[in-house]
Write a protein that holds these residues in place. Structure first.
Motif, PDB file in Angstrom:
ATOM      1  N   VAL A   1       0.784  -1.479  -0.133  1.00 37.32           N
ATOM      2  CA  VAL A   1       0.053  -0.139   0.049  1.00 37.32           C
ATOM      3  C   VAL A   1       0.831   1.078  -0.072  1.00 37.32           C
ATOM      4  N   MET A   2       1.888   1.266   0.971  1.00 43.13           N
ATOM      5  CA  MET A   2       2.695   2.371   0.844  1.00 43.13           C
ATOM      6  C   MET A   2       3.459   2.621  -0.517  1.00 43.13           C
ATOM      7  N   GLY A   3       3.868   1.627  -1.016  1.00 40.55           N
ATOM      8  CA  GLY A   3       4.579   1.602  -2.118  1.00 40.55           C
ATOM      9  C   GLY A   3       3.677   2.204  -3.192  1.00 40.55           C
ATOM     10  N   THR A   4       2.664   1.697  -3.269  1.00 40.43           N
ATOM     11  CA  THR A   4       1.746   2.186  -4.313  1.00 40.43           C
ATOM     12  C   THR A   4       1.277   3.614  -4.167  1.00 40.43           C
ATOM     13  N   LEU A   5       1.148   4.074  -2.767  1.00 37.22           N
ATOM     14  CA  LEU A   5       0.729   5.465  -2.853  1.00 37.22           C
ATOM     15  C   LEU A   5       2.165   6.304  -3.224  1.00 37.22           C
ATOM     16  N   GLU A   6       3.225   6.045  -2.829  1.00 31.64           N
ATOM     17  CA  GLU A   6       4.449   6.917  -3.198  1.00 31.64           C
ATOM     18  C   GLU A   6       4.683   6.807  -4.769  1.00 31.64           C
ATOM     19  N   ASN A   7       4.314   5.755  -5.291  1.00 30.43           N
ATOM     20  CA  ASN A   7       4.417   5.844  -6.959  1.00 30.43           C
ATOM     21  C   ASN A   7       3.288   6.723  -7.615  1.00 30.43           C
ATOM     22  N   GLU A   8       2.007   6.652  -6.821  1.00 25.47           N
ATOM     23  CA  GLU A   8       0.808   7.353  -7.534  1.00 25.47           C
ATOM     24  C   GLU A   8       1.258   9.044  -7.048  1.00 25.47           C
ATOM     25  N   SER A   9       1.815   9.335  -5.883  1.00 26.91           N
ATOM     26  CA  SER A   9       1.743  10.792  -5.591  1.00 26.91           C
ATOM     27  C   SER A   9       2.769  11.083  -6.483  1.00 26.91           C
ATOM     28  N   LEU A  10       3.855  10.514  -7.094  1.00 26.71           N
ATOM     29  CA  LEU A  10       5.034  10.847  -7.923  1.00 26.71           C
ATOM     30  C   LEU A  10       4.550  11.395  -9.152  1.00 26.71           C
ATOM     31  N   PHE A  11       3.392  10.854  -9.845  1.00 31.52           N
ATOM     32  CA  PHE A  11       2.856  11.053 -11.041  1.00 31.52           C
ATOM     33  C   PHE A  11       1.456  11.701 -11.291  1.00 31.52           C
ATOM     34  N   ASN A  12       0.800  11.423 -10.139  1.00 34.29           N
ATOM     35  CA  ASN A  12      -0.706  12.366 -10.318  1.00 34.29           C
ATOM     36  C   ASN A  12      -0.222  13.978 -10.012  1.00 34.29           C
ATOM     37  N   ASP A  13       0.888  14.064  -9.328  1.00 33.34           N
ATOM     38  CA  ASP A  13       1.011  15.599  -9.185  1.00 33.34           C
ATOM     39  C   ASP A  13       1.254  16.200 -10.535  1.00 33.34           C
ATOM     40  N   ALA A  14       1.889  15.449 -11.628  1.00 31.19           N
ATOM     41  CA  ALA A  14       2.178  15.809 -12.978  1.00 31.19           C
ATOM     42  C   ALA A  14       0.893  15.901 -13.648  1.00 31.19           C
ATOM     43  N   SER A  15       0.050  14.849 -13.501  1.00 26.91           N
ATOM     44  CA  SER A  15      -1.085  14.747 -14.265  1.00 26.91           C
ATOM     45  C   SER A  15      -2.045  16.128 -13.725  1.00 26.91           C
ATOM     46  N   GLY A  16      -2.175  16.343 -12.378  1.00 27.29           N
ATOM     47  CA  GLY A  16      -2.925  17.425 -11.908  1.00 27.29           C
ATOM     48  C   GLY A  16      -2.335  18.818 -12.468  1.00 27.29           C
ATOM     49  N   ILE A  17      -1.069  19.091 -12.612  1.00 29.56           N
ATOM     50  CA  ILE A  17      -0.367  19.886 -13.229  1.00 29.56           C
ATOM     51  C   ILE A  17      -0.764  20.482 -14.689  1.00 29.56           C
ATOM     52  N   VAL A  18      -0.470  19.277 -15.458  1.00 31.19           N
ATOM     53  CA  VAL A  18      -0.908  19.328 -16.905  1.00 31.19           C
ATOM     54  C   VAL A  18      -2.334  19.805 -17.017  1.00 31.19           C
ATOM     55  N   ALA A  19      -3.274  19.058 -16.302  1.00 27.40           N
ATOM     56  CA  ALA A  19      -4.688  19.275 -16.250  1.00 27.40           C
ATOM     57  C   ALA A  19      -5.181  20.850 -16.107  1.00 27.40           C
ATOM     58  N   LEU A  20      -4.431  21.091 -14.819  1.00 33.76           N
ATOM     59  CA  LEU A  20      -4.554  22.564 -14.475  1.00 33.76           C
ATOM     60  C   LEU A  20      -4.134  23.472 -15.538  1.00 33.76           C
ATOM     61  N   ASN A  21      -3.111  23.251 -16.096  1.00 33.01           N
ATOM     62  CA  ASN A  21      -2.473  24.270 -17.206  1.00 33.01           C
ATOM     63  C   ASN A  21      -3.644  24.453 -18.306  1.00 33.01           C
TER      64      ASN A  21
END
Length: 517
Positions: free
Chosen positions: A143-163
């Motif tokens: 679970v912790m590994g999944t959370l770390e990997n998710e947070s690494l790339f969903n930040d980028a997804s959010g930023i791209v969508a925000l732009n």
């Protein structure tokens, strides 16, 4: 001058919050930092302060994302690539769309593009914040590994969508086909550019190492500048600077074995520098939240006295919606999550849902909203920041109260006496190994004396030889851990924990020697 003074105050507030948290370790550090910011908000010189939004993206987000990237396990990321893509891209996009439509439904006056911008802001999760909340709990490793990997790339997804959302708000037009095409160009363009720049920068670092130009005064600034340079280059050609920075960080992580050709002293300095730097940046963001909340609420009251209550309710509703969506997405048979055991799937999904904490990146993205739009004040900027703040605080508070009831406490299996006995045995074994593997020498004798608890050392010590011994010992530890990891004898979590302790121990001993000689 005022800006410099404010920065000093922000850093001082972060340090003070860390001191307080040392005593009140049951309270998440984010709450203490927000409280410190609230205290600073009463200072008169802050009243009209506005931090340029671009500062957040360049200085704060890019540095934090690079640091996350270089500390991400590639083998775990590769093993969970399907899960990571499912959560960080698919779930992120669906969450943005649902949040956008729900917000627009509740607040029809808010343009749909800005509602999607809000969704993009509050979608990214923060594994670091989860770690601070669950530091005394046993979180399942997968679970912790999944959370770390998710947070690494969903930040980028959010930023791209925000732009994309801001661009739609500026032009007043949005084409789904063009939007998807632009998303893929920006998203994958950032990944490709980050890979290229990462290879180039790592090659330069290795060349400097081979030329023996690897002093901390050269390598530490070189690495600290890396995320800023990569971000600026990526933004200049129109791709995601954040994704480019993340992938560049990953390239540094991939090449760690080759970069370990540097001395352990440099590695320790580098690790310590990044830990302090990222900790301060994370803290500054939450302190700024506390500083900004009073003025945001005041502006909302001036605009509409009832809007604060409405927006607070919107924030709670959106948090509940995203939490439910996370549970459904991870539990109801999506292919990328089927690797979880059926018996553990429900429990893991519940932990995943409540661990959807929104922290630094969400807040930084909210503050990165432009101050003006088409020459006028950015509409609903304060509203979006306030809703984001409500989501952040709720996502921190709820798991703080609920996760301790779901997860077992992290307790030591050994008593203090047993740990002391084991420590003594480790020291004895280290002394025996040093005496049997190396010829008798003054330097070896000094190391043995220190290990044996000697407080004073007479005679001259060759510092260079001591440094070589420390470096060789550290490299031997690293090689042994790598072999055990590749043979499946230990987990990645255990390996990472051991090497962090090893680096800290080497630094302590080196400092101890410097004080004695």
């Amino acid at each position: 001058m005022d800006t410099v003074f404010l920065v000093l105050l922000l850093v001082a507030a972060v340090v003070l919050a860390n001191i307080v948290q040392w005593k009140l370790n049951n309270i998440p550090i984010a709450f203490i930092q927000i409280a410190a910011g609230l205290l600073l908000s009463f200072l008169p010189f802050y009243k009209h302060f506005e931090l340029e939004p671009e500062i957040f993206l360049l200085v704060i987000i890019s540095a934090l994302m690079f640091n996350d990237g270089q500390h991400t396990s590639l083998s775990r990321l590769t093993h969970q690539v399907g899960t990571t893509f499912s959560l960080a891209v698919e779930l992120a996009i669906i969450s943005i769309l649902i949040v956008g439509f729900v917000t627009h439904l509740i607040i029809p006056s808010m343009p749909l593009a800005l509602a999607f911008a809000l969704g993009a802001i509050i979608t990214p999760t923060d594994a670091v914040a989860v770690g601070s909340i669950t530091s005394n709990m046993l979180v399942p490793t997968e679970v912790m590994g999944t959370l770390e990997n998710e947070s690494l790339f969903n930040d980028a997804s959010g930023i791209v969508a925000l732009n994309l959302a801001i661009s739609a708000a500026v032009t007043g037009q949005f084409s789904l086909l063009n939007g998807i095409g632009n998303f893929f160009y920006v998203f994958f363009g950032g990944i490709i550019l980050g890979g290229i720049l990462g290879i180039v920068i790592v090659s330069i670092r290795l060349k400097l190492i081979n030329m023996h130009v690897d002093a901390p005064s050269v390598m530490v600034p070189f690495t600290l500048l890396t995320p800023f340079v990569v971000y600026l280059i990526a933004e200049a050609i129109g791709v995601s600077g954040i994704l480019a920075v993340v992938v560049t960080g990953l390239m540094h992580g991939i090449q760690q074995n080759r970069l370990r050709l540097t001395s352990s002293r440099l590695q320790i300095v580098m690790t310590s520098t990044w830990n302090v730097f990222s900790s301060i940046l994370n803290g500054i963001v939450f302190v700024l939240l506390g500083m900004s909340l009073p003025s945001v609420i005041q502006n909302l009251h001036q605009h509409d006295a009832s809007s604060v209550g409405i927006l607070f309710g919107v924030g709670i509703l959106l948090y509940v919606t995203m939490t439910a969506l996370r549970y459904l997405w991870t539990n109801w048979g999506f292919a990328s999550i089927r690797a979880w055991d059926k018996k553990e799937k429900h429990a893991n999904s519940v932990v995943m849902a409540y661990s959807g904490v929104h922290g630094t990146i969400t807040l930084a993205m909210a503050f990165s909203l432009p101050l003006t739009l088409n020459g006028q004040s950015f509409p609903y900027r304060n509203d979006i920041i306030f809703v984001a703040a409500v989501v952040i605080l709720t996502s921190l508070l709820v798991p703080t109260l609920i996760l301790p009831r779901l997860l077992p406490p992290q307790v030591s299996k050994y008593t203090e006496e047993e740990l002391a006995k084991i420590k003594g045995q480790m020291v004895d074994n280290a002394i025996v190994n040093l005496q049997t593997r190396h010829d008798s020498s003054t330097s070896i004798g000094r190391v043995v004396n220190i290990l044996d608890g000697q407080r004073t050392i007479d005679g001259h010590i060759d510092k260079n030889k001591l440094t070589i011994i420390f470096d060789n010992c550290f490299e031997l530890e690293q090689q042994t851990i790598d072999e055990m990891l590749s043979n499946g004898e230990i987990s990645e979590q255990s390996a990472d924990l051991y090497m962090r302790v090893a680096r800290r121990t080497v630094l302590q001993y080196q400092n101890s020697f410097r004080q004695r000689v």
